[in-house]
Design a protein around this motif. Structure first.
Motif, PDB file in Angstrom:
ATOM      1  N   HIS A  34       0.816  -1.221   0.000  1.00  0.00           N
ATOM      2  CA  HIS A  34       0.000   0.000   0.000  1.00  0.00           C
ATOM      3  C   HIS A  34       0.850   1.271   0.000  1.00  0.00           C
ATOM      4  O   HIS A  34       0.351   2.350  -0.253  1.00  0.00           O
ATOM      5  N   ASN A  51      21.487  -3.760   9.497  1.00  0.00           N
ATOM      6  CA  ASN A  51      22.119  -4.909  10.165  1.00  0.00           C
ATOM      7  C   ASN A  51      21.328  -6.135   9.703  1.00  0.00           C
ATOM      8  O   ASN A  51      20.363  -6.528  10.318  1.00  0.00           O
ATOM      9  N   SER A 172       5.187  -1.401  14.301  1.00  0.00           N
ATOM     10  CA  SER A 172       6.140  -0.343  14.634  1.00  0.00           C
ATOM     11  C   SER A 172       6.353   0.622  13.465  1.00  0.00           C
ATOM     12  O   SER A 172       6.338   0.220  12.302  1.00  0.00           O
ATOM     13  N   ILE A 176       5.826   4.988   8.325  1.00  0.00           N
ATOM     14  CA  ILE A 176       6.331   4.462   7.050  1.00  0.00           C
ATOM     15  C   ILE A 176       5.527   3.240   6.584  1.00  0.00           C
ATOM     16  O   ILE A 176       6.037   2.389   5.866  1.00  0.00           O
ATOM     17  N   ILE A 382       4.417 -14.810   7.004  1.00  0.00           N
ATOM     18  CA  ILE A 382       5.890 -14.769   7.092  1.00  0.00           C
ATOM     19  C   ILE A 382       6.349 -13.468   7.758  1.00  0.00           C
ATOM     20  O   ILE A 382       5.636 -12.476   7.760  1.00  0.00           O
ATOM     21  N   GLY A 383       7.555 -13.505   8.314  1.00  0.00           N
ATOM     22  CA  GLY A 383       8.166 -12.300   8.887  1.00  0.00           C
ATOM     23  C   GLY A 383       7.568 -11.919  10.226  1.00  0.00           C
ATOM     24  O   GLY A 383       7.117 -12.758  11.015  1.00  0.00           O
TER      25      GLY A 383
HETATM   26  P1  FDA Z   1       8.234  -5.150   6.951  1.00  0.00           P
HETATM   27  O1  FDA Z   1       7.738  -4.167   7.936  1.00  0.00           O
HETATM   28  O2  FDA Z   1       9.638  -5.088   6.492  1.00  0.00           O
HETATM   29  O3  FDA Z   1       7.332  -5.078   5.642  1.00  0.00           O
HETATM   30  C1  FDA Z   1       5.936  -5.006   5.692  1.00  0.00           C
HETATM   31  C2  FDA Z   1       5.439  -4.390   4.409  1.00  0.00           C
HETATM   32  O4  FDA Z   1       4.030  -4.534   4.387  1.00  0.00           O
HETATM   33  C3  FDA Z   1       5.738  -2.898   4.311  1.00  0.00           C
HETATM   34  O5  FDA Z   1       6.320  -2.611   3.062  1.00  0.00           O
HETATM   35  C4  FDA Z   1       4.371  -2.236   4.471  1.00  0.00           C
HETATM   36  O6  FDA Z   1       4.244  -1.043   3.727  1.00  0.00           O
HETATM   37  C5  FDA Z   1       3.458  -3.320   3.938  1.00  0.00           C
HETATM   38  N1  FDA Z   1       2.093  -3.247   4.460  1.00  0.00           N
HETATM   39  C6  FDA Z   1       1.703  -3.076   5.737  1.00  0.00           C
HETATM   40  N2  FDA Z   1       0.371  -3.060   5.810  1.00  0.00           N
HETATM   41  C7  FDA Z   1      -0.099  -3.223   4.536  1.00  0.00           C
HETATM   42  C8  FDA Z   1      -1.387  -3.284   3.972  1.00  0.00           C
HETATM   43  N3  FDA Z   1      -2.487  -3.151   4.729  1.00  0.00           N
HETATM   44  N4  FDA Z   1      -1.494  -3.464   2.635  1.00  0.00           N
HETATM   45  C9  FDA Z   1      -0.388  -3.568   1.849  1.00  0.00           C
HETATM   46  N5  FDA Z   1       0.871  -3.511   2.351  1.00  0.00           N
HETATM   47  C10 FDA Z   1       1.011  -3.351   3.677  1.00  0.00           C
HETATM   48  N6  FDA Z   1      15.911  -5.674  12.162  1.00  0.00           N
HETATM   49  C11 FDA Z   1      17.142  -6.207  12.005  1.00  0.00           C
HETATM   50  O7  FDA Z   1      17.267  -7.421  11.942  1.00  0.00           O
HETATM   51  N7  FDA Z   1      18.243  -5.388  11.874  1.00  0.00           N
HETATM   52  C12 FDA Z   1      18.166  -4.028  11.925  1.00  0.00           C
HETATM   53  O8  FDA Z   1      19.160  -3.307  11.743  1.00  0.00           O
HETATM   54  C13 FDA Z   1      16.878  -3.455  12.174  1.00  0.00           C
HETATM   55  N8  FDA Z   1      16.740  -2.117  12.312  1.00  0.00           N
HETATM   56  C14 FDA Z   1      15.494  -1.567  12.464  1.00  0.00           C
HETATM   57  C15 FDA Z   1      15.369  -0.184  12.592  1.00  0.00           C
HETATM   58  C16 FDA Z   1      14.101   0.382  12.732  1.00  0.00           C
HETATM   59  C17 FDA Z   1      13.979   1.882  12.915  1.00  0.00           C
HETATM   60  C18 FDA Z   1      12.942  -0.449  12.687  1.00  0.00           C
HETATM   61  C19 FDA Z   1      11.569   0.153  12.791  1.00  0.00           C
HETATM   62  C20 FDA Z   1      13.076  -1.819  12.567  1.00  0.00           C
HETATM   63  C21 FDA Z   1      14.346  -2.401  12.477  1.00  0.00           C
HETATM   64  N9  FDA Z   1      14.497  -3.789  12.376  1.00  0.00           N
HETATM   65  C22 FDA Z   1      15.763  -4.316  12.232  1.00  0.00           C
HETATM   66  C23 FDA Z   1      13.331  -4.703  12.357  1.00  0.00           C
HETATM   67  C24 FDA Z   1      13.017  -5.105  10.905  1.00  0.00           C
HETATM   68  O9  FDA Z   1      12.918  -3.941  10.119  1.00  0.00           O
HETATM   69  C25 FDA Z   1      11.719  -5.895  10.818  1.00  0.00           C
HETATM   70  O10 FDA Z   1      11.709  -6.947  11.746  1.00  0.00           O
HETATM   71  C26 FDA Z   1      11.537  -6.458   9.411  1.00  0.00           C
HETATM   72  O11 FDA Z   1      11.472  -5.394   8.482  1.00  0.00           O
HETATM   73  C27 FDA Z   1      10.272  -7.295   9.311  1.00  0.00           C
HETATM   74  O12 FDA Z   1      10.106  -7.689   7.988  1.00  0.00           O
HETATM   75  P2  FDA Z   1       8.660  -7.961   7.386  1.00  0.00           P
HETATM   76  O13 FDA Z   1       8.847  -8.210   5.938  1.00  0.00           O
HETATM   77  O14 FDA Z   1       7.938  -8.932   8.204  1.00  0.00           O
HETATM   78  O15 FDA Z   1       7.893  -6.568   7.568  1.00  0.00           O
END
Ligand code: FDA
Length: 411
Positions: A34, A51, A172, A176, A382-383
């Motif tokens: 989205h 990382n 979280s 974004i 997943i994730g």
């Molecule tokens: P992720 O959040 O990556 O992706 C979800 C996607 O779904 C997004 O693109 C979103 O837009 C989309 N989405 C959500 N709702 C939707 C909807 N209703 N319809 C369509 N699309 C939708 N981890 C780590 O291992 N090392 C690190 O350095 C960091 N650093 C870090 C910094 C910060 C500031 C944050 C907030 C988080 C981290 N993390 C991290 C955690 C890591 O970013 C997180 O665990 C993973 O991105 C999770 O991956 P996912 O693909 O599950 O979700």
């Protein structure tokens, strides 16, 4: 109406990995997000250098780095797709990286390198993309309709698919694109969603400003922080940082994953020194002032912090006393206030500042080899949307890659 073999909702870390793998295995894949940009959390992660994994995962039991109702759930996927495997993928794309601290691997240049790798891998699998595209409804179809799910989207019309992968992440950083959509889909298909709360998050304290701690904002030092009792006790040796609102830094983010509302945490401000022993042994015949003695015994402890701790714990009157004259009882209490500073957080800085979400889709209802729902054939999670939360240090991304790989191989 359009048709695809596999439809993936969420173009983040896990969704892109699953799309690339399924596409390269020959499936037609549509990846929907989205947001206007894909992989935003990857881009902002690790201070812009991502990382992306942790080499500690490849030695021993990976489940100890994860919090879940059943941490062992993560073992098969992480054993099948290891930190080494992801490193190999980056090397193939000539991305350079370095180890920073405790096995944490970061890009040398930019987190965008990781996004570019995933984009290229998706392109190799002929994955179709739709950004700025929200999902409005998901319907289950009759077995004889040639597809299992029908999905209404906001900008790409209606799509039918055999397999639906939910990769929408956690709550979280809503700014974004984080939403609770994945949890809604899970509930629609009868899944349990465990209690959700911010994880890897700064902790706040009721009287922080009143007690003058905010004046110490910026003070950082290595500590041992712990929470929980008995079998549930957990401790981390990392840096902590005093902020205007409370405590943050790696030590606090790590312990926040284990902290429960209403409980206290303990901070050992000088983990390398047994202060009670050192203070009692050293005082004999000493002409030194107590505050001078402490700065010598615990040289890493910033003076401002020491002074404030003295005041907060009501030891200020003893600061200028001759060390030898201070009773063992006072020395014991003073040592405890520094070696086992006990504080009760009032809360956290919430999802705005959290790196992850604790809790999610209950793992007992998901197949740990394939990530397929045990309740609905063709539906995958997943994730981060799952009840799997990793430590700080690359563990959450490795979970995203490994669970994405498992689903991509299974569909
Ligand atoms: P992720 O959040 O990556 O992706 C979800 C996607 O779904 C997004 O693109 C979103 O837009 C989309 N989405 C959500 N709702 C939707 C909807 N209703 N319809 C369509 N699309 C939708 N981890 C780590 O291992 N090392 C690190 O350095 C960091 N650093 C870090 C910094 C910060 C500031 C944050 C907030 C988080 C981290 N993390 C991290 C955690 C890591 O970013 C997180 O665990 C993973 O991105 C999770 O991956 P996912 O693909 O599950 O979700």
């Amino acid at each position: 109406m359009s048709q695809t073999h596999t439809l993936i909702i969420g173009a983040g870390a896990a969704g892109m990995m699953a799309a690339a793998v399924a596409g390269q295995r020959g499936a037609s894949v549509l990846l929907i997000d989205h947001s206007s940009k894909i992989g935003e959390k990857i881009r902002i992660s690790g201070g812009g250098r991502c990382n992306f994994t942790n080499v500690a995962l490849d030695g021993g039991d990976a489940s100890k780095y994860f919090i879940s109702q059943n941490p062992r759930f993560v073992r098969p996927a992480l054993a099948h797709y290891t930190a080494k495997d992801f490193v190999q993928l980056l090397k193939m794309h000539r991305v350079t990286f370095h180890e920073k601290h405790k096995g944490q691997l970061f890009c040398d240049d930019s987190a965008n390198d990781v996004i570019d790798v995933l984009r290229a891998e998706c392109a190799a699998g002929k994955v179709e993309w739709r950004t700025n595209c929200a999902v409005k409804n998901i319907r289950l179809l009759n077995e004889d309709s040639g597809a299992r799910f029908e999905v209404d989207t906001s900008t790409a019309g209606v799509w039918r698919c055999q397999n639906l992968i939910i990769a929408t992440g956690g709550l979280s950083v809503p700014a974004i694109g984080a939403t609770g959509f994945g949890y809604e889909v899970a509930r629609q298909f009868g899944h349990t969603v465990t209690e959700l709360s911010p994880g890897l998050v700064p902790l706040t304290f009721g009287n922080w400003a009143q007690d003058g701690w905010n004046a110490l904002a910026g003070v950082a030092l290595p500590v041992r922080v712990s929470a929980g009792e008995g079998k549930k006790a957990m401790a981390f040796d990392e840096d902590f940082l005093i902020s205007h609102k409370g405590l943050t830094g790696p030590a606090i983010l790590q312990i926040s994953n284990y902290w429960q509302q209403g409980e206290s945490i303990r901070v050992n401000l000088c983990p390398d020194v047994d202060l009670e022993k050192a203070l009692r042994q050293g005082k004999v015949g000493s002409r030194m002032q107590l505050d001078t003695a402490l700065t010598q015994l615990a040289p890493n402890l910033p003076k401002r912090l020491l002074q404030h701790s003295f005041e907060q714990a009501a030891f200020a009157p003893y600061a200028k006393h001759k060390w030898a004259d201070v009773s063992d009882k006072v020395l014991r209490e003073l040592a405890a206030s520094l070696n086992a500073w006990t504080l009760k957080p009032s809360g956290t800085e919430g999802y705005k500042k959290a790196e992850v979400t604790r809790g999610g889709v209950a793992v007992k209802e998901i197949n740990n080899q394939t990530m397929e729902s045990r309740l609905q054939k063709g539906l995958y999670f997943i994730g981060e949307v799952m009840d799997v939360t990793g430590w700080l240090g690359g563990y959450n991304f490795q979970w995203a890659w490994a669970s994405g790989m498992a689903a991509g191989m299974a569909v």
